[in-house]
Design an enzyme around this catalytic site. Structure first.
Site, mmCIF file in Angstrom:
data_model
loop_
_atom_site.group_PDB
_atom_site.id
_atom_site.type_symbol
_atom_site.label_atom_id
_atom_site.label_comp_id
_atom_site.label_asym_id
_atom_site.label_seq_id
_atom_site.Cartn_x
_atom_site.Cartn_y
_atom_site.Cartn_z
ATOM 1 N N LYS A 165 19.712 50.536 14.540
ATOM 2 C CA LYS A 165 20.793 50.245 13.805
ATOM 3 C C LYS A 165 20.822 51.409 12.319
ATOM 4 C CE LYS A 165 23.962 47.309 11.976
ATOM 5 N NZ LYS A 165 23.880 45.175 11.938
ATOM 6 N N GLY B 108 27.728 52.585 9.228
ATOM 7 C CA GLY B 108 26.553 53.347 9.264
ATOM 8 C C GLY B 108 27.231 53.099 11.121
ATOM 9 N N VAL B 109 25.758 53.890 12.119
ATOM 10 C CA VAL B 109 26.308 53.625 13.685
ATOM 11 C C VAL B 109 24.839 53.600 14.611
ATOM 12 C CG1 VAL B 109 27.820 55.725 13.112
ATOM 13 C CG2 VAL B 109 24.425 55.504 13.686
ATOM 14 N N ASP C 57 30.853 34.787 14.054
ATOM 15 C CA ASP C 57 31.751 35.811 14.321
ATOM 16 C C ASP C 57 31.186 36.133 15.624
ATOM 17 O OD1 ASP C 57 33.384 37.853 14.149
ATOM 18 O OD2 ASP C 57 31.612 39.495 13.746
ATOM 19 N N GLY D 148 27.041 51.977 19.085
ATOM 20 C CA GLY D 148 28.172 51.555 18.322
ATOM 21 C C GLY D 148 28.413 52.166 17.101
#
Length: 359
Positions: free
Chosen positions: A57, A42-43, A155, A37
């Site tokens: 993460k 960041g990734v 969320d 993701g």
């Protein structure tokens, strides 16, 4: 498969793996090129430690440090994940650490981790009410756990709920989670995903505040998306959606929020649940009451009121077993089967296994 080795110091600390504390001064991780993701700062990458696989993460420290909101969200997510460590429907955080470039969250790898919205769009989940109710029940348990810790999620949406290979759900990405000061605490920050935001979140300029009830509105949006394959309101233009949502909720009227009626788009009929439409419409209508104090889920016994809603009788021939839900003992046969089919169509676990073939 190509990978790099990350060695980080964890001096004077331990990290947790599969529920057990593992002592050590360093942690050596194999970081693979597979990106699970991406985010603004960041990734999330596939990582390996010995014979276990994780999601790592990686947050760019320099970029995040220049944004005060990002800093708040990073610390809030860490705290929320730590506080929900014993909830089976929230992704597990094993450890956080840092080096000179990045901040790291070492997270449970949910396999295959298919986002819920893909089931809504590419399967007949909308015709299987029991399946949808089990999903909603597991999400409700997660929200109940957060709310008991005075955390509002803010969320909840189809891309933040993923499905594991057993057909159970996991909530991921707690970056917008907010720790409230008390059980009836309020927020006033404008954040979240527009199509899932409750009316009280869309009028920050009006001085309105909001609490945990926004998560129950979003639960209704999630359920609707499972039923129909699409969220109630959707457009690629955020500005258009924002103004359309505010107009449909009646902001700018003299009588204020308490007298609003639900958005007509949210109230429209659908035929996704054959023979069970009326209880489902009632369920959505009760979750989509514009005034938080009228919304299903409000108050000290709010979650219990949701569990007692008549919709659950439609998905069970007997009394709904909430203890079985909490312990993952209630099997979601349909979702487990569809998960395997979607995973096979997408290459299955072969992709993940391939990057570990020489490990």
């Amino acid at each position: 498969a190509a990978f790099c080795v990350l060695i980080v110091a964890v001096a004077r600390a331990t990290w947790v793996k599969n529920g057990a504390s593992v002592a050590g001064t360093t942690l050596e991780l194999n970081i693979f090129e597979t990106v699970l993701g991406r985010g603004k700062f960041g990734v999330c990458k596939l990582a390996g430690y010995k014979h276990d696989r994780y999601a790592l993460k990686c947050i760019d420290r320099a970029r995040a440090a220049s944004n005060q909101n990002a800093i708040r969200h990073i610390f809030a997510e860490k705290e929320a994940l730590q506080r929900t460590a014993d909830c089976p429907f929230v992704v597990n955080l094993y450890r956080t650490f840092k080096d000179k470039d990045c901040l790291y969250f070492l997270l449970e790898l949910v396999e295959p981790g298919t986002p819920l919205y893909k089931f809504a769009r590419h399967t007949d989940i909308g015709h299987n009410l029991r399946c949808m109710l089990i999903v909603a029940a597991e999400v409700l348990v997660a929200l109940e756990h957060m709310h008991a810790q005075n955390i509002v999620y803010r969320d909840l949406k189809g891309s933040n709920v993923v499905v594991d290979q057993e057909g159970h759900v996991k909530i991921i990405d707690l970056g917008f989670a907010k720790q409230l000061e008390s059980s009836d605490g309020k927020c006033k920050t404008f954040c979240g995903t527009l199509h899932a935001m409750a009316p009280e979140m869309l009028n920050p300029a009006g001085g309105l505040t909001y609490g945990k009830e926004v998560d129950f509105w979003a639960l209704g949006v999630l359920f609707y998306e499972m039923c129909t394959g699409d969220p109630p309101m959707s457009t690629t233009d955020r500005g258009t959606m924002f103004h359309a949502a505010r107009e449909s909720y009646g902001f700018g009227r003299q009588d204020g929020l308490q007298d609003l009626t639900p958005c007509a788009e949210f109230r429209k009929s659908f035929t996704g649940c054959s023979g069970s439409c009326e209880p489902v419409r009632k369920f959505l209508g009760d979750l989509w009451m514009p005034a938080p104090t009228d919304r299903l889920g409000f108050g000290e016994n709010g979650v219990e009121n949701i569990r007692n809603h008549l919709v659950w009788a439609e998905g069970s021939n007997d009394r709904w077993d909430w203890e079985a839900v909490r312990t993952r003992a209630l099997e979601n046969v349909y979702l487990k089967k569809e998960c395997a089919l979607l995973n096979k169509a997408a290459g299955g676990d072969a992709m993940v296994d391939h990057v570990f073939k020489d490990f």
